[in-house]
Design a protein around this motif. Structure first.
Motif, PDB file in Angstrom:
ATOM      1  N   MET A   1       0.841  -1.198   0.016  1.00  0.00           N
ATOM      2  CA  MET A   1      -0.071  -0.055   0.024  1.00  0.00           C
ATOM      3  C   MET A   1       0.955   1.259   0.076  1.00  0.00           C
ATOM      4  N   HIS A   2       0.629   2.220  -0.906  1.00  0.00           N
ATOM      5  CA  HIS A   2       1.406   3.528  -1.042  1.00  0.00           C
ATOM      6  C   HIS A   2       0.674   4.494   0.043  1.00  0.00           C
ATOM      7  N   GLN A   3       1.630   5.006   0.964  1.00  0.00           N
ATOM      8  CA  GLN A   3       1.180   6.158   1.853  1.00  0.00           C
ATOM      9  C   GLN A   3       1.682   7.350   1.288  1.00  0.00           C
ATOM     10  N   LEU A   4       0.699   8.449   1.566  1.00  0.00           N
ATOM     11  CA  LEU A   4       0.941   9.612   1.043  1.00  0.00           C
ATOM     12  C   LEU A   4       1.488  10.546   2.641  1.00  0.00           C
ATOM     13  N   PRO A   5       2.555  11.571   2.402  1.00  0.00           N
ATOM     14  CA  PRO A   5       2.566  12.245   3.472  1.00  0.00           C
ATOM     15  C   PRO A   5       1.339  13.072   4.051  1.00  0.00           C
ATOM     16  N   VAL A   6       1.320  13.136   5.312  1.00  0.00           N
ATOM     17  CA  VAL A   6       0.339  13.807   5.976  1.00  0.00           C
ATOM     18  C   VAL A   6       0.888  15.167   6.392  1.00  0.00           C
ATOM     19  N   ARG A   7       0.033  16.162   6.685  1.00  0.00           N
ATOM     20  CA  ARG A   7       0.367  17.556   6.860  1.00  0.00           C
ATOM     21  C   ARG A   7       0.681  17.349   8.293  1.00  0.00           C
ATOM     22  N   HIS A   8       1.772  17.852   8.649  1.00  0.00           N
ATOM     23  CA  HIS A   8       2.270  17.979  10.142  1.00  0.00           C
ATOM     24  C   HIS A   8       1.931  19.404  10.803  1.00  0.00           C
ATOM     25  N   SER A   9       1.628  19.001  11.965  1.00  0.00           N
ATOM     26  CA  SER A   9       1.195  20.135  12.878  1.00  0.00           C
ATOM     27  C   SER A   9       2.135  20.359  14.100  1.00  0.00           C
ATOM     28  N   TRP A  10       2.670  21.469  14.478  1.00  0.00           N
ATOM     29  CA  TRP A  10       3.685  21.595  15.502  1.00  0.00           C
ATOM     30  C   TRP A  10       2.793  21.801  16.909  1.00  0.00           C
ATOM     31  N   THR A  11       3.222  21.585  17.964  1.00  0.00           N
ATOM     32  CA  THR A  11       2.657  21.839  19.094  1.00  0.00           C
ATOM     33  C   THR A  11       3.245  22.881  19.765  1.00  0.00           C
ATOM     34  N   ARG A  12       2.570  23.718  20.378  1.00  0.00           N
ATOM     35  CA  ARG A  12       3.198  25.055  21.038  1.00  0.00           C
ATOM     36  C   ARG A  12       4.234  24.950  21.731  1.00  0.00           C
ATOM     37  N   LEU A  13       5.134  25.879  21.797  1.00  0.00           N
ATOM     38  CA  LEU A  13       6.449  26.110  22.727  1.00  0.00           C
ATOM     39  C   LEU A  13       5.725  26.649  24.075  1.00  0.00           C
ATOM     40  N   THR A  14       6.236  26.007  25.053  1.00  0.00           N
ATOM     41  CA  THR A  14       5.722  26.709  26.519  1.00  0.00           C
ATOM     42  C   THR A  14       6.824  26.848  27.161  1.00  0.00           C
ATOM     43  N   LEU A  15       7.294  28.467  27.882  1.00  0.00           N
ATOM     44  CA  LEU A  15       8.332  28.582  28.440  1.00  0.00           C
ATOM     45  C   LEU A  15       7.587  29.353  29.716  1.00  0.00           C
ATOM     46  N   ARG A  16       8.489  28.867  30.885  1.00  0.00           N
ATOM     47  CA  ARG A  16       7.787  29.179  32.059  1.00  0.00           C
ATOM     48  C   ARG A  16       9.355  29.732  32.803  1.00  0.00           C
ATOM     49  N   GLY A  17       8.880  30.486  33.911  1.00  0.00           N
ATOM     50  CA  GLY A  17      10.130  31.184  34.553  1.00  0.00           C
ATOM     51  C   GLY A  17       9.830  32.124  35.448  1.00  0.00           C
ATOM     52  N   GLY A  18      10.497  32.469  36.360  1.00  0.00           N
ATOM     53  CA  GLY A  18      10.396  33.716  37.293  1.00  0.00           C
ATOM     54  C   GLY A  18      10.076  35.103  36.284  1.00  0.00           C
ATOM     55  N   LEU A  19       9.273  35.861  37.264  1.00  0.00           N
ATOM     56  CA  LEU A  19       8.555  37.157  36.598  1.00  0.00           C
ATOM     57  C   LEU A  19      10.034  37.987  36.266  1.00  0.00           C
ATOM     58  N   VAL A  20      10.073  38.502  35.184  1.00  0.00           N
ATOM     59  CA  VAL A  20      11.030  39.232  34.503  1.00  0.00           C
ATOM     60  C   VAL A  20      10.692  40.622  34.483  1.00  0.00           C
ATOM     61  N   ARG A  21      11.469  41.697  34.739  1.00  0.00           N
ATOM     62  CA  ARG A  21      11.135  42.990  34.590  1.00  0.00           C
ATOM     63  C   ARG A  21      11.270  43.548  33.029  1.00  0.00           C
ATOM     64  N   ASP A  22      11.895  42.973  32.298  1.00  0.00           N
ATOM     65  CA  ASP A  22      12.000  43.316  30.821  1.00  0.00           C
ATOM     66  C   ASP A  22      11.106  43.097  29.987  1.00  0.00           C
ATOM     67  N   PRO A  23      10.336  44.181  29.504  1.00  0.00           N
ATOM     68  CA  PRO A  23       8.883  44.000  29.062  1.00  0.00           C
ATOM     69  C   PRO A  23       9.000  43.435  27.726  1.00  0.00           C
ATOM     70  N   GLY A  24       9.947  42.916  27.010  1.00  0.00           N
ATOM     71  CA  GLY A  24      10.117  42.365  25.724  1.00  0.00           C
ATOM     72  C   GLY A  24       9.056  41.291  25.155  1.00  0.00           C
ATOM     73  N   LEU A  25       9.000  40.464  26.022  1.00  0.00           N
ATOM     74  CA  LEU A  25       8.146  39.291  25.917  1.00  0.00           C
ATOM     75  C   LEU A  25       6.524  39.559  25.973  1.00  0.00           C
ATOM     76  N   TRP A  26       6.235  40.636  26.817  1.00  0.00           N
ATOM     77  CA  TRP A  26       5.004  41.016  27.059  1.00  0.00           C
ATOM     78  C   TRP A  26       4.561  41.857  26.108  1.00  0.00           C
ATOM     79  N   SER A  27       5.702  42.951  25.614  1.00  0.00           N
ATOM     80  CA  SER A  27       5.308  43.652  24.272  1.00  0.00           C
ATOM     81  C   SER A  27       4.840  42.928  23.198  1.00  0.00           C
ATOM     82  N   TRP A  28       5.556  41.549  23.169  1.00  0.00           N
ATOM     83  CA  TRP A  28       5.450  40.648  21.939  1.00  0.00           C
ATOM     84  C   TRP A  28       4.215  40.165  21.879  1.00  0.00           C
TER      85      TRP A  28
END
Length: 96
Positions: A1-28
């Motif tokens: 049986m010939h199989q066709l490639p399926v559409r790939h989906s990526w899971t979300r990246l999850t970042l966790r850490g202590g509260l940061v004063r730099d507003p860069g990620l919050w602004s994004w």
């Protein structure tokens, strides 16, 4: 049986850490709420060892800050303030 490639989906990246004063990620994250297409960014994540030296790294393409979680506040329990950020993206590649 010939199989066709399926559409790939990526899971979300999850970042966790202590509260940061730099507003860069919050602004994004805020930019994604108001201008989602204009807020897409390529980026990199480095895993550091105990001495602060990079041990492994990844790059992601067309990422958008999709979800931010803030610290939980409780007047009755002392705890460390932790924030989290989920990044939806269009591909992840391991560099080293």
């Amino acid at each position: 049986m010939h199989q066709l490639p399926v559409r790939h989906s990526w899971t979300r990246l999850t970042l966790r850490g202590g509260l940061v004063r730099d507003p860069g990620l919050w602004s994004w994250y805020q930019a994604g709420l108001h201008q989602s297409l204009g807020a897409r960014r390529d980026g990199a994540i480095w895993l550091l060892d105990e001495s602060g030296k990079p041990t492994i790294s990844w790059v992601f393409r067309a990422g958008i800050a999709a979800k931010w979680t803030g610290p939980e506040f409780s007047a009755t329990q002392p705890a460390i303030a932790i924030e989290g950020l989920e990044i939806a993206h269009h591909g992840l590649e391991q560099l080293s």
